[in-house]
Write an enzyme that holds these catalytic residues in place. Sequence first.
Site, PDB file in Angstrom:
ATOM      1  N   VAL A 256       0.852  -1.188   0.000  1.00 49.70           N
ATOM      2  CA  VAL A 256       0.000   0.000   0.000  1.00 49.70           C
ATOM      3  C   VAL A 256       0.889   1.241   0.000  1.00 49.70           C
ATOM      4  O   VAL A 256       0.514   2.281  -0.526  1.00 49.70           O
ATOM      5  CB  VAL A 256      -1.003  -0.032   1.187  1.00 49.70           C
ATOM      6  CG1 VAL A 256      -0.302  -0.016   2.520  1.00 49.70           C
ATOM      7  CG2 VAL A 256      -1.989   1.110   1.108  1.00 49.70           C
ATOM      8  N   GLY A 257       2.097   1.098   0.552  1.00 47.94           N
ATOM      9  CA  GLY A 257       3.049   2.212   0.555  1.00 47.94           C
ATOM     10  C   GLY A 257       3.588   2.449  -0.850  1.00 47.94           C
ATOM     11  O   GLY A 257       3.840   1.508  -1.604  1.00 47.94           O
TER      12      GLY A 257
ATOM     13  N   ARG B 209     -12.649  12.545   7.262  1.00 48.61           N
ATOM     14  CA  ARG B 209     -11.904  12.646   8.525  1.00 48.61           C
ATOM     15  C   ARG B 209     -12.823  12.502   9.729  1.00 48.61           C
ATOM     16  O   ARG B 209     -12.627  11.681  10.580  1.00 48.61           O
ATOM     17  CB  ARG B 209     -11.211  14.010   8.611  1.00 48.61           C
ATOM     18  CG  ARG B 209      -9.985  14.083   7.785  1.00 48.61           C
ATOM     19  CD  ARG B 209      -9.437  15.474   7.841  1.00 48.61           C
ATOM     20  NE  ARG B 209      -8.258  15.565   7.013  1.00 48.61           N
ATOM     21  CZ  ARG B 209      -7.575  16.670   6.828  1.00 48.61           C
ATOM     22  NH1 ARG B 209      -7.978  17.777   7.401  1.00 48.61           N
ATOM     23  NH2 ARG B 209      -6.517  16.675   6.075  1.00 48.61           N
TER      24      ARG B 209
ATOM     25  N   ASP C 130       7.397  -2.250  14.307  1.00 47.97           N
ATOM     26  CA  ASP C 130       7.362  -3.307  13.290  1.00 47.97           C
ATOM     27  C   ASP C 130       8.174  -2.865  12.078  1.00 47.97           C
ATOM     28  O   ASP C 130       8.425  -3.666  11.183  1.00 47.97           O
ATOM     29  CB  ASP C 130       5.915  -3.611  12.878  1.00 47.97           C
ATOM     30  CG  ASP C 130       5.823  -4.821  11.944  1.00 47.97           C
ATOM     31  OD1 ASP C 130       6.569  -5.799  12.189  1.00 47.97           O
ATOM     32  OD2 ASP C 130       5.052  -4.798  10.973  1.00 47.97           O
TER      33      ASP C 130
ATOM     34  N   HIS D 283       8.984  -6.226  10.296  1.00 48.24           N
ATOM     35  CA  HIS D 283       7.976  -5.779   9.326  1.00 48.24           C
ATOM     36  C   HIS D 283       7.014  -6.927   8.969  1.00 48.24           C
ATOM     37  O   HIS D 283       6.976  -7.400   7.838  1.00 48.24           O
ATOM     38  CB  HIS D 283       8.638  -5.224   8.057  1.00 48.24           C
ATOM     39  CG  HIS D 283       7.743  -4.298   7.283  1.00 48.24           C
ATOM     40  ND1 HIS D 283       8.210  -3.221   6.574  1.00 48.24           N
ATOM     41  CD2 HIS D 283       6.398  -4.296   7.096  1.00 48.24           C
ATOM     42  CE1 HIS D 283       7.204  -2.595   5.995  1.00 48.24           C
ATOM     43  NE2 HIS D 283       6.085  -3.233   6.289  1.00 48.24           N
TER      44      HIS D 283
ATOM     45  N   GLY E 294       3.654  -6.723   9.436  1.00 52.45           N
ATOM     46  CA  GLY E 294       2.287  -6.195   9.377  1.00 52.45           C
ATOM     47  C   GLY E 294       1.353  -6.946   8.442  1.00 52.45           C
ATOM     48  O   GLY E 294       0.245  -7.322   8.812  1.00 52.45           O
ATOM     49  N   SER E 295       1.796  -7.166   7.216  1.00 44.71           N
ATOM     50  CA  SER E 295       0.886  -7.775   6.235  1.00 44.71           C
ATOM     51  C   SER E 295       1.087  -9.291   6.137  1.00 44.71           C
ATOM     52  O   SER E 295       0.546  -9.926   5.233  1.00 44.71           O
ATOM     53  CB  SER E 295       1.105  -7.149   4.856  1.00 44.71           C
ATOM     54  OG  SER E 295       2.413  -7.437   4.402  1.00 44.71           O
TER      55      SER E 295
HETATM   56  O1  LIG Z   1       2.068  -2.658   1.984  1.00 45.16           O
HETATM   57  C1  LIG Z   1       2.906  -2.017   2.621  1.00 45.16           C
HETATM   58  O2  LIG Z   1       3.232  -0.867   2.274  1.00 45.16           O
HETATM   59  C2  LIG Z   1       3.544  -2.628   3.768  1.00 45.16           C
HETATM   60  O3  LIG Z   1       4.365  -2.027   4.402  1.00 45.16           O
HETATM   61  C3  LIG Z   1       3.143  -4.001   4.142  1.00 45.16           C
HETATM   62  O4  LIG Z   1       3.477  -4.347   5.434  1.00 45.16           O
END
Ligand SMILES: O=C(O)C(=O)CO
Length: 354
Positions: free
Chosen positions: A81-82, A214, A296, A320, A322-323
């Site tokens: 997503v970044g 928001r 993370d 890292h 997260g996903s």
């Molecule tokens: O999708 C992203 O940008 C991530 O950092 C996944 O952990």
Amino acid sequence: MADIMSTVLVTCPLTPEEQQRLQASCDVRLVPGSPRPLAREVFLKHVRGVHGLIVMPPDRVDAELLDAAGPQLKVVGTISVGLEHIDLEECRRRSILVGYTPGVLTTAVAELTVALLLMTIRHLQDGQFIGANRLGIGTLLSQRMREDIYDCRSTLGALWSLGSAWKRPTVAERRRNQRQCSGHRGAGQDRPRCRHSPESLSTCAHRLLQQQHRKAGADLVGAELVSWEELLSQSDIVIATCSMKGTQNYNLFNAATFARMRSSSIFINVTRGALVDQEALLSALTSGQIAAAGLDVTNPEPLPTDHPLLQLPNVTVLPHLGSATRRARTTMSHVTVNNVLAGLQGQMLPSPAP
Ligand SMILES: O=C(O)C(=O)CO
């Protein structure tokens, strides 16, 4: 079907199903061995002549890389997503389409955030060490102890990202549910106060949409919209979940930021290491300016094994993750391959970068 002659360079792991789907339509070039993070010279060498590119952070896609690829490059799909590793302006200028994977990892990252928060608050990594070394509970009790989240009526301050600001379930919502599951029902004063800073929300892409959302996003999880100053000074737990917004949020958390936080504050970062001035964080943690941190993400990833942050007893560092759930990673692969196949066929991407 994409043009059978199209070549796609893949710098990071796809699920086997998605790799096969890509291979059914294109010539797939995998970076040999794909050690992560990918060395720049390897990336520059293998990108030559490709029509499509599948990457993930921190593989930098900038003018130099696009020059090395050549003018036939049509589409870049990032399994993330970044987007801070991609020069979107340069891609636009060259009519190269860019796709990403918003939304599909929000749940996985929210779950990780709660887990990391609990690990950090309760020193769980120390517990694991003590357990593995058969040192017993006495050792644990002689260590520093932390507050229960259950009782401390803590204020949670989160900087929500473009994607997760108004998507369910968010970190705040999960934390609320967690308290409800553990018996904290009913009385309004038992609910943690959730604070939500508007400063972190995107002011460039989708500006009106974000502004409209928001308040709605905050209301959805029972959060109050407050200023950046208030968020820092009044939160017991500050969670960075915002994006880098290109480079705009670089070192958003710095010496001045940590100085405004409480000495009992816990800082959690689940999005990008570069949001944080790590020297300032180190000094805030060693001087007692803040109590603890759970990360993370770091800068760089992974941190060198002798990095001072890894030596501190009040820091939890994860690689890292997260996903890293089956559902999130599978969907991210799927969305990315869809993006790249569409781009190779000259179609609109199902999930285009903003
Ligand atoms: O999708 C992203 O940008 C991530 O950092 C996944 O952990």
